[in-house]
Design a protein around this motif. Structure first.
Motif, PDB file in Angstrom:
ATOM      1  N   TYR A  64       0.831  -1.206   0.000  1.00 10.27           N
ATOM      2  CA  TYR A  64       0.000   0.000   0.000  1.00 10.27           C
ATOM      3  C   TYR A  64       0.870   1.263   0.000  1.00 10.27           C
ATOM      4  O   TYR A  64       0.509   2.261  -0.612  1.00 10.27           O
TER       5      TYR A  64
ATOM      6  N   HIS B 261      -9.462  -4.719  -0.653  1.00 10.00           N
ATOM      7  CA  HIS B 261      -9.236  -3.706   0.374  1.00 10.00           C
ATOM      8  C   HIS B 261     -10.016  -4.017   1.650  1.00 10.00           C
ATOM      9  O   HIS B 261      -9.599  -3.629   2.734  1.00 10.00           O
TER      10      HIS B 261
ATOM     11  N   GLN C  89      -7.906  -5.929   4.008  1.00 12.12           N
ATOM     12  CA  GLN C  89      -6.628  -5.294   4.328  1.00 12.12           C
ATOM     13  C   GLN C  89      -6.820  -3.921   4.957  1.00 12.12           C
ATOM     14  O   GLN C  89      -5.999  -3.027   4.773  1.00 12.12           O
TER      15      GLN C  89
ATOM     16  N   LEU D 142      -4.367  -0.648   4.908  1.00 10.84           N
ATOM     17  CA  LEU D 142      -4.892   0.484   4.144  1.00 10.84           C
ATOM     18  C   LEU D 142      -4.919   1.740   5.004  1.00 10.84           C
ATOM     19  O   LEU D 142      -4.440   2.805   4.587  1.00 10.84           O
TER      20      LEU D 142
END
Length: 74
Positions: A20, A47, A50, A54
């Motif tokens: 990221y 996303h 995660q 993020l």
């Protein structure tokens, strides 16, 4: 579609924060070449799993999760 537990375990066992961070650097490079006041929208199902990585890289991000009725999409 296939169930591949080895890949799943490998993927979930690794911290994605570095990926990221790299993506954020690339977005900054693109934004430098094409200046605009518009915001970036990152859309992707991955996303959702995660969110800690993020939010570590995009602390001012808004997270919007939609719900779709499973019966309606079948």
């Amino acid at each position: 579609m296939a169930e591949i537990p080895g890949w799943r375990d490998y993927y979930l066992g690794h911290d994605q924060a570095a990926h990221y961070a790299y993506g954020k650097r690339m977005l900054k490079a693109i934004a430098l070449q094409f200046p605009s006041e518009r915001r970036w929208i990152l859309k992707g199902n991955q996303h959702s799993e995660q969110l800690p990585a993020l939010m570590a890289n995009y602390p001012d991000a808004y997270v919007v999760q939609t719900f779709r009725d499973p019966l309606a999409i079948l």
